[in-house]
Write an enzyme that holds these catalytic residues in place. Sequence first.
Site, mmCIF file in Angstrom:
data_model
loop_
_atom_site.group_PDB
_atom_site.id
_atom_site.type_symbol
_atom_site.label_atom_id
_atom_site.label_comp_id
_atom_site.label_asym_id
_atom_site.label_seq_id
_atom_site.Cartn_x
_atom_site.Cartn_y
_atom_site.Cartn_z
ATOM 1 N N ASP A 177 0.856 -1.185 0.000
ATOM 2 C CA ASP A 177 0.000 0.000 0.000
ATOM 3 C C ASP A 177 0.892 1.236 0.000
ATOM 4 O O ASP A 177 1.150 1.861 1.027
ATOM 5 C CB ASP A 177 -0.930 -0.002 1.212
ATOM 6 C CG ASP A 177 -2.035 1.039 1.099
ATOM 7 O OD1 ASP A 177 -2.084 1.738 0.071
ATOM 8 O OD2 ASP A 177 -2.843 1.151 2.030
ATOM 9 N N HIS A 211 4.366 4.779 13.478
ATOM 10 C CA HIS A 211 3.228 5.172 12.641
ATOM 11 C C HIS A 211 1.888 4.788 13.238
ATOM 12 O O HIS A 211 0.848 5.255 12.792
ATOM 13 C CB HIS A 211 3.357 4.566 11.244
ATOM 14 C CG HIS A 211 2.813 3.176 11.101
ATOM 15 N ND1 HIS A 211 3.260 2.111 11.864
ATOM 16 C CD2 HIS A 211 1.846 2.667 10.283
ATOM 17 C CE1 HIS A 211 2.607 1.011 11.504
ATOM 18 N NE2 HIS A 211 1.738 1.316 10.558
ATOM 19 N N GLY A 212 1.882 3.916 14.242
ATOM 20 C CA GLY A 212 0.619 3.469 14.830
ATOM 21 C C GLY A 212 0.875 2.545 16.002
ATOM 22 O O GLY A 212 1.942 2.597 16.613
ATOM 23 N N SER A 256 -5.431 8.284 19.478
ATOM 24 C CA SER A 256 -4.400 8.564 18.488
ATOM 25 C C SER A 256 -3.559 9.725 19.016
ATOM 26 O O SER A 256 -3.916 10.360 20.017
ATOM 27 C CB SER A 256 -5.027 8.925 17.141
ATOM 28 O OG SER A 256 -5.783 7.854 16.612
#
EC number: 6.5.1.8
Length: 515
Positions: A129, A438-439, A419
């Site tokens: 992706d 990133h997460g 987040s």
Amino acid sequence: MATKVSSKRRLKRSYEEELSFLRRTAPCQYQIDVGFVPNMRAPGTFFVNEKLAPLVKSELQRFCENESAGGFIPAVKQIANVSSLPGIVQSSIAMPDVHSGYGFAIGNVAAFDMNDDEAVVSPGGVGFDINCGVRLIRTNLMEEDVDSLKEVLAQTLFDHIPVGVGSKGIIPTTMKSLEEALELGMDWSLREGYAWPEDKEHCEEYGRMLQADPTKVSSRAKKRGLTQLGTLGAGNHYAEIQVVDEIFDDIAAHKMGIGKVGQVVIMIHSGSRGLGHQVATDALQHMEKAMARDRIKVNDRQLACARISSREGQDYLKAMAAAANFAWVNRSSMTFLARQAFAKVFEKTPAELDMHVIYDVSHNIAKVETHMIDGETKQLLVHRKGATRAFPPHHPLIPCDYQFTGQPVLVGGTMGTCSYVLLGTERGMQKTFGSTCHGAGRAQSRSACRRKLNYEEVLNNLKEKGIAIRVASPKLVTEEAPESYKDVSAVVDTCDEAGISKKCVRLRPLAVIKG
């Protein structure tokens, strides 16, 4: 195709022997010594705190005990395998959200010397992706303004943004306009009226990679992307209505237009959809042939690569840039749709609602950057797979608005959890080529989550937390349940403590839109 490792090779060293190659070199930093896997040209490095370290080690332990690792070898092995690639500079690095992926671990960062004729580019270091990334949009609404309208807002957003596997966009696109979008990126969105002029000022690369060449993108990839512009997709992609929960740096938050706790924002997480996936698939096939021709040997066939200067290497970088541009146009298109949805519900224009883009960052990309290595300025091709660029204050490639505070870093949580917005630091520039997490990072494989979790319970848990949710495929939410992931706060705390980025704002979800 997943890498298969024979039982004989798996049992070559015990878990205790494998652990002897891993050394903690700082409170949140481990080194993987040369020799952990064959042909290492540099050590490996990964950042984890005491809470996250057992997750990384348990993956290795299961591998040593001959248990399945979801079809991939453990992340620490993948980090080390990357360090065997020609032209690598300093170290193969992984962020605290690291977990096994295709070729490179997800969370892996590696830089290659552009002036080294042997240096390579690897699609596995970008991922399928291409330019999967996150965009954050502010509003001047407060939580009390939307609390009674959460369900209406969620449904309206769901109605406006196509979601799910195979979803088709409503942004009119011909093959000619698609090719223009691949070349122009957000300049196409601006020309077509789907973006505001200031949007691109707050986007990594200003929303356009100039080396993009649509002619290097296959017709099959273009056909896959033709109907998907302005679509969210499925899996871990989402659009969330969030509220500011805590501010750690008032000055930096103010620069972003975040004034106080309770302010409502929108986070969009998506990428290049089927077009980017096909670009990666095509490149891997071409590179296998290039490796045979150039006699490049790798530890793992998933690390298929080509010399940066080769035709295959250059073709991939041009096609990857075009796919990255597609992803920025995709997120811009969804920003346009989100603005329309909010305008409809509140009967105000997006401008009146102050729906400006705070920032847009990629976490699956390879880019040529200038870095200081041992006192010398070098041009490097930096691969970031499941890792976010995090440049420090005064860096010339970040917007003037953020010159004194550092680049905003958008870290998406798991479905139903918080987040974060982080800031780039000078230490991160020195230690990680200006990269951070990133997460949350997966803690369990998708198949394991489907076996263990009930989708109705997951949805009910979100509702009990007061979170409105709209999903296209309810049974797929088990794969994205909070239990499937690491604790995003532990990941962010690790980056903050290690100094590779610092906390600015915490956000919590009010409504979740997923495929």
